[in-house]
Design a protein around this motif. Structure first.
Motif, short mmCIF file in Angstrom:
data_model
loop_
_atom_site.label_atom_id
_atom_site.label_comp_id
_atom_site.label_asym_id
_atom_site.label_seq_id
_atom_site.Cartn_x
_atom_site.Cartn_y
_atom_site.Cartn_z
N ARG A 5 42.80 38.86 48.73
CA ARG A 5 42.67 40.47 48.22
C ARG A 5 41.59 41.38 49.01
O ARG A 5 40.00 40.66 49.63
CB ARG A 5 42.43 40.92 47.10
CG ARG A 5 41.98 40.64 46.37
CD ARG A 5 41.49 41.13 44.94
NE ARG A 5 41.75 42.61 44.11
CZ ARG A 5 40.74 43.18 43.97
NH1 ARG A 5 39.77 42.69 44.42
NH2 ARG A 5 41.22 44.42 44.32
N VAL A 7 38.73 43.70 50.05
CA VAL A 7 37.68 44.81 48.69
C VAL A 7 36.52 45.47 49.52
O VAL A 7 36.19 44.76 50.56
CB VAL A 7 37.32 43.93 47.70
CG1 VAL A 7 37.56 43.22 46.56
CG2 VAL A 7 36.12 43.00 48.17
N SER A 8 36.36 46.73 49.30
CA SER A 8 35.33 47.18 50.17
C SER A 8 33.94 45.94 50.36
O SER A 8 32.93 45.56 49.26
CB SER A 8 34.58 48.22 49.85
OG SER A 8 35.79 49.07 49.58
N ALA A 29 34.48 51.92 41.73
CA ALA A 29 33.83 50.66 41.51
C ALA A 29 32.65 50.17 42.58
O ALA A 29 32.13 49.81 42.79
CB ALA A 29 34.67 49.52 42.98
N LEU A 39 29.33 47.38 45.39
CA LEU A 39 30.32 47.38 45.16
C LEU A 39 30.43 46.93 43.71
O LEU A 39 29.41 45.34 43.29
CB LEU A 39 31.28 46.48 45.72
CG LEU A 39 32.52 46.28 44.77
CD1 LEU A 39 33.28 47.10 44.69
CD2 LEU A 39 33.12 45.23 46.39
N ALA A 42 34.55 43.98 41.83
CA ALA A 42 35.27 43.79 42.99
C ALA A 42 37.45 43.58 42.16
O ALA A 42 37.70 44.03 42.52
CB ALA A 42 35.62 42.48 43.57
N SER A 43 37.56 43.75 40.56
CA SER A 43 38.30 44.05 40.50
C SER A 43 38.82 44.89 40.44
O SER A 43 40.03 45.33 40.40
CB SER A 43 38.36 43.47 38.59
OG SER A 43 37.33 43.86 38.28
N CYS A 45 38.02 47.39 42.28
CA CYS A 45 38.43 48.37 43.57
C CYS A 45 39.37 47.52 44.08
O CYS A 45 40.02 46.80 44.18
CB CYS A 45 37.20 47.49 44.57
SG CYS A 45 37.98 47.39 47.01
N ASP A 46 39.97 49.53 44.75
CA ASP A 46 41.59 48.71 45.58
C ASP A 46 42.45 48.32 46.85
O ASP A 46 42.54 48.28 47.00
CB ASP A 46 42.69 49.89 45.13
CG ASP A 46 42.18 50.73 45.42
OD1 ASP A 46 41.31 50.93 46.19
OD2 ASP A 46 42.28 52.42 45.12
N GLY A 47 41.37 48.19 47.22
CA GLY A 47 41.06 47.71 48.74
C GLY A 47 41.92 48.18 49.68
O GLY A 47 42.20 48.32 51.09
#
Length: 228
Positions: A5, A7-8, A29, A39, A42-43, A45-47
């Motif tokens: 996935r 993430v930033s 996030a 950040l 990571a969980s 962050c919606d990406g």
């Protein structure tokens, strides 16, 4: 096969600690830590990369990370719920059906099939000289008259940047490059995650090298038009 996935990722050398990205990130996030954007989860962050264009120094990119199981519990100060998933009841005024005039059954204004962005062919003949409507899935349920007010005389593409895997920008870029599009309208919901649809369309248009009239409309969860 390992699932990945996006993430930033923050480049600390480029980050000046201005904090603009933390205000843009509706997921919570990103936070400033010791004068730098971090950040923190990571969980969370919606990406979608909404924070990327907000950074004036280009310090944020997206990177792929393995998907890990969410912890069974989280500290109270890090509990998170996506704004797009907040549960609330929409109150409607009840209308006496006996007072309503006889209704005319509306006709569908869908001009082509398929309509899902992931499935639609990039070089379909109906794209030529078309006004393309790129609509978030939920808009069809929130806005009652979407067929008449938005889909009529347009080629409609639908998708959800929150739930669908990948970035729509590459597919949309192919569509814009391969066809003579007359106009582009993006119809999105008011929730922050839905802005990913607008960002993908803008990125696709910029990378396509085309100059096509572009606008977007925001629909509220109550079915109102918030901005256009």
């Amino acid at each position: 096969m390992m699932q990945l996935r996006k993430v930033s990722k923050i480049d600390e050398e480029k980050c000046t600690g201005c904090g603009i990205c933390t205000q843009t990130c509706h997921e919570g996030a990103l936070q400033l830590v010791n004068g730098k954007a971090k950040l923190i989860s990571a969980s969370q962050c919606d990406g979608l990369g909404i924070c990327l264009p907000a950074c004036p120094n280009g310090a944020i990119t997206l990177e792929e990370q393995p998907v890990t199981a969410a912890p069974a519990s989280t500290p109270a100060n890090t509990k998170f719920q996506c704004p797009g998933s907040h549960s609330n009841r929409i109150e409607r005024k009840k209308i006496n059906s006996q007072l309503l005039e006889p209704t005319i059954i509306p006709q569908s204004q869908l001009q082509q099939w398929p309509c899902q962005i992931k499935l639609i062919p990039t070089t379909a003949s109906y794209f030529q000289n078309a006004h393309v409507l790129i609509a978030a899935d939920c808009t069809a349920y929130a806005y009652a008259n979407i067929h008449h007010d938005f889909m009529r005389d347009k080629i409609t593409l639908i998708g959800c940047p929150k739930l669908d895997e990948g970035n729509y920008a590459d597919k949309l870029k192919e569509i814009f490059q391969s066809n003579t599009i007359s106009c582009i309208t993006v119809l999105r919901m008011e929730k922050p995650c839905c802005s990913g649809l607008v960002n993908a369309a803008r990125e696709a248009l910029e990378n396509s090298g085309k100059s096509i009239p572009f606008d977007f409309v925001i629909i509220g969860v109550d079915g109102s038009i918030i901005s256009s």
